[in-house]
Every structure is written in structure tokens, then in C-alpha cells.
Design a protein around this motif. Structure first.
Motif, mmCIF file in Angstrom:
data_model
loop_
_atom_site.group_PDB
_atom_site.id
_atom_site.type_symbol
_atom_site.label_atom_id
_atom_site.label_comp_id
_atom_site.label_asym_id
_atom_site.label_seq_id
_atom_site.Cartn_x
_atom_site.Cartn_y
_atom_site.Cartn_z
ATOM 1 N N GLY A 1 -9.461 -5.003 -11.131
ATOM 2 C CA GLY A 1 -8.292 -4.704 -10.344
ATOM 3 C C GLY A 1 -8.304 -2.983 -10.250
ATOM 4 N N ILE A 2 -7.344 -2.841 -9.135
ATOM 5 C CA ILE A 2 -7.560 -1.344 -8.784
ATOM 6 C C ILE A 2 -6.027 -0.736 -8.513
ATOM 7 C CG2 ILE A 2 -8.016 -1.692 -6.584
ATOM 8 C CD1 ILE A 2 -9.089 1.440 -7.845
ATOM 9 N N VAL A 3 -5.873 0.566 -9.090
ATOM 10 C CA VAL A 3 -4.531 1.114 -8.643
ATOM 11 C C VAL A 3 -5.137 2.399 -8.214
ATOM 12 C CG1 VAL A 3 -2.431 2.194 -9.670
ATOM 13 C CG2 VAL A 3 -3.186 0.024 -10.432
ATOM 14 N N TYR A 4 -4.893 2.706 -6.940
ATOM 15 C CA TYR A 4 -5.128 4.014 -6.357
ATOM 16 C C TYR A 4 -4.151 5.055 -6.284
ATOM 17 C CZ TYR A 4 -8.821 1.279 -3.623
ATOM 18 O OH TYR A 4 -9.735 0.622 -3.492
ATOM 19 N N GLN A 5 -4.649 6.425 -6.002
ATOM 20 C CA GLN A 5 -3.880 7.378 -6.074
ATOM 21 C C GLN A 5 -2.385 7.253 -4.647
ATOM 22 O OE1 GLN A 5 -7.057 10.458 -5.318
ATOM 23 N NE2 GLN A 5 -5.717 11.856 -6.243
ATOM 24 N N LYS A 6 -3.104 6.726 -3.842
ATOM 25 C CA LYS A 6 -1.943 6.251 -2.870
ATOM 26 C C LYS A 6 -1.704 4.983 -3.226
ATOM 27 C CE LYS A 6 -2.155 10.237 -0.664
ATOM 28 N NZ LYS A 6 -0.738 11.099 -0.885
ATOM 29 N N TYR A 7 -0.384 4.537 -2.928
ATOM 30 C CA TYR A 7 0.200 3.223 -2.917
ATOM 31 C C TYR A 7 -0.374 2.144 -2.160
ATOM 32 C CZ TYR A 7 3.268 7.216 -3.881
ATOM 33 O OH TYR A 7 3.434 8.410 -4.208
ATOM 34 N N GLY A 8 -0.879 0.930 -2.653
ATOM 35 C CA GLY A 8 -1.445 -0.014 -1.619
ATOM 36 C C GLY A 8 -0.458 -1.019 -1.467
ATOM 37 N N LEU A 9 0.820 -0.672 -1.125
ATOM 38 C CA LEU A 9 1.985 -1.937 -0.866
ATOM 39 C C LEU A 9 2.004 -2.104 0.434
ATOM 40 C CD1 LEU A 9 4.476 -0.273 -3.419
ATOM 41 C CD2 LEU A 9 2.692 -1.851 -3.858
ATOM 42 N N LEU A 10 2.194 -3.419 0.744
ATOM 43 C CA LEU A 10 2.687 -3.923 2.221
ATOM 44 C C LEU A 10 3.914 -3.499 2.435
ATOM 45 C CD1 LEU A 10 0.767 -7.283 2.196
ATOM 46 C CD2 LEU A 10 -0.182 -5.225 3.143
ATOM 47 N N MET B 1 -8.337 2.574 -12.378
ATOM 48 C CA MET B 1 -7.112 3.542 -12.186
ATOM 49 C C MET B 1 -7.344 4.825 -11.694
ATOM 50 S SD MET B 1 -4.648 1.881 -15.265
ATOM 51 C CE MET B 1 -3.220 2.041 -14.336
ATOM 52 N N ASP B 2 -6.979 5.283 -10.694
ATOM 53 C CA ASP B 2 -7.331 6.408 -9.765
ATOM 54 C C ASP B 2 -6.223 7.460 -9.806
ATOM 55 O OD1 ASP B 2 -8.315 8.655 -8.400
ATOM 56 O OD2 ASP B 2 -8.888 7.576 -6.853
#
Length: 302
Positions: free
Chosen positions: A85-94, A171-172
Motif C-alpha cells: 500500500g502507498i500514501v504519497y505526499q500528495k493526496y491520491g483521492l478521486l 508512506m512518503d
């Protein structure tokens, strides 16, 4: 090329040996050597632009290493999949989905349609659980990402990743947009989730106290070193690797002298351009640390 490394029989979920990543003639990561055991919480720090996020993308399978051996869960890493799983600095929300729907996506793509229908109440309860744990209330469930602050969007992104229950979570800098109070509560939450679900977490942060508090292992990546070559600017390597306590600790530990001393030690080893240690002098204290060195590097300071 001669090698020194741990021969312990631990199960490694991440194995990198002599890994290099270049973009054209520019070497970003040089000779990264790393083995990570299942259940480890690795925090990664280093100067801006040293390649921390690049390393995360390599582990995810979003990019390929230019050179070296790279395995995830015992197999050569190829593409991103459900194991990470990944959580970026920028939000990957639709943007066209509500908060609740964004987090539910992780469940919609798991199992058959019949299973999703049968367990729809359980899935909805799980979404609500994770949203509550990241400090979002039912009043926020039907909001769209554009209606949320940056910090709130990041909390939704964390819930979105956690609900997938991937055995490895990347997690970034996920807490960079949060205010100090919420940030500390999220740190405690991530530790609780890590222990509860026996996750392996790879956590990139620019915040040294956060890294020391969260990790069972802290990796300092830096381009500030010497390898005996003529080029003073090299690709980054792991210059320090410290073992930390294997269980979550109270936030009170941040106020201790030993905690502050370790933060300053890692800051000096990793972030100080003047501290150009030679490759054989890296502070690799963790029992699983190892190095791949050429004979020229090994003999460079004799």
C-alpha cells in the motif's frame, strides 16, 4: 567485488543488493544495500533531493532499478500490486467521490461482487472505523476532497491505504500537512495499526524526531560521503542504520536526553555536508546492515 553482510536466518521481505538508480547520466541512488525483516518499521531520512522518494517508488514497483538485485517478498520486484500500500505526499483521492466512497474503494476491488454485497455492512463499518481513527467525523463522510483542508485530505489518504490491509505499507511524508497535535495523534495511530496488523512499514519523513519516535529502524540516506573517486558529488547511499526499540513507545520518550542525543547524532551523520565520511566509516549499527564494496573502495584509505 567483495561483500560483508549478515547471515542470520531471518525472513526478509525486502532485499536490495548494490542497487543503483540513474536518470540519464545523473546517479540518484548508488549502491543501496538493505535487508528488511517482516514486521519492521523502517523510517528513512536524508537531505532534500537525496532520493528517499525514488527509493520508495522502486520498492512500490513504480520504477525499475538501473542496476542491482531487488527483491520484495522473495521475488524480483516488477509492478505495483496488492502486497504494497502507498500514501504519497500528495493526496491520491478521486475528486468525484466522497470521503466515504474514496476509502471504500479499497474494499470494492477485493473479492467477488457477491462477497462485496454480502459483507457490505461490515465493509461500511470498517470504513467508519478507519475514518474515526484518523480523526474524521461522520459529518465529513459525504464531503468531497475539494471541501477538505490539506491535512484532512491526507488523513483520508491514510485511511484509504490502511483499509486495504497490504502486508507492506509505504508512506512518503504522510503527516507533513498536519498540525502538531493531529500529527502526534496520527503517529500514535500508525504505531497501533502497525502492531495490531503486524505490518512492515517503510516511512519517509523529513522530521527527524518523528523518524526516531516511530521506527524500529532508522535509515539515513545521504550524498555527503567519499568513495575515493574523483567526483565529489555521488549518488546517495545508506550512511547510517540504527536499530531502535521493537515495540511502540509513549510520546514521553521524545523528552528524554537519549532521544535528543540520537536525533542529533543522525542529523550530523546524514545532513551535514562537511561530514564527508568515507564509505567504510558509515555508522551501520543495525545487525542486518551490510555493504557491497569494490576492492578500490575498501582499500581507498589504507
Amino acid at each position: 567485488m567483495s561483500r560483508e553482510h549478515s547471515t542470520s536466518g531471518h525472513e526478509y521481505v525486502l532485499e536490495l543488493e548494490d542497487v543503483r538508480k540513474s536518470y540519464g547520466s545523473k546517479i540518484v541512488l548508488a549502491d543501496i544495500d538493505l535487508k528488511v525483516r517482516r514486521g519492521e518499521f523502517c523510517t528513512v531520512v536524508g537531505p532534500s533531493g537525496c532520493g528517499k522518494s525514488t527509493l520508495l517508488r522502486l520498492i512500490l514497483g513504480q520504477e525499475e532499478a538501473t542496476y542491482g538485485t531487488f527483491k520484495v517478498f522473495g521475488a524480483p520486484v516488477r509492478f505495483a500490486d496488492a502486497t504494497r500500500g502507498i500514501v504519497y505526499q500528495k493526496y491520491g483521492l478521486l475528486p468525484n467521490l466522497t470521503v466515504f466512497q474514496n476509502v471504500m474503494l479499497g474494499k470494492k476491488f477485493s473479492g467477488s461482487m457477491l462477497d462485496r454485497w454480502r459483507h457490505r455492512k461490515t465493509y461500511a463499518d470498517e470504513v467508519a472505523y478507519y475514518l474515526d481513527r484518523v480523526c474524521l467525523s461522520p459529518d465529513d463522510y459525504n464531503k468531497y476532497p475539494e471541501d477538505l483542508s490539506g491535512g484532512m485530505q491526507q488523513r483520508v489518504a491514510v485511511a484509504q491505504a490502511l483499509i486495504k490491509r497490504a502486508p507492506m505499507l509505504l508512506m512518503d511524508e504522510p503527516f507533513g500537512a498536519l498540525d502538531p497535535g493531529i500529527r502526534e495523534s496520527m503517529q500514535v495511530f500508525i504505531l497501533e495499526v502497525w502492531e495490531e496488523y503486524d505490518l512492515t512499514i517503510f516511512f519517509v519523513t523529513h522530521d527527524l524526531p518523528e523518524a526516531v519516535f516511530l521506527g524500529t529502524r532508522i535509515l539515513g540516506i545521504s550524498q555527503y560521503y567519499e568513495d575515493g573517486g574523483s567526483n565529489p558529488v555521488c549518488g546517495a547511499r545508506i550512511v547510517c542504520d540504527h536499530a531502535l526499540p521493537r515495540s511502540a513507545q509513549s510520546t514521553v520518550v521524545k523528552e528524554t536526553a537519549a532521544f535528543g542525543q540520537l536525533v542529533q547524532e543522525i542529523r550530523y551523520e546524514t545532513f551535514t555536508p562537511e561530514h564527508r565520511q568515507y564509505v567504510t566509516e558509515f555508522n551501520l549499527k543495525h545487525p542486518d546492515s551490510f555493504q557491497t564494496l569494490t576492492n578500490e573502495e575498501r582499500n581507498g584509505r589504507q
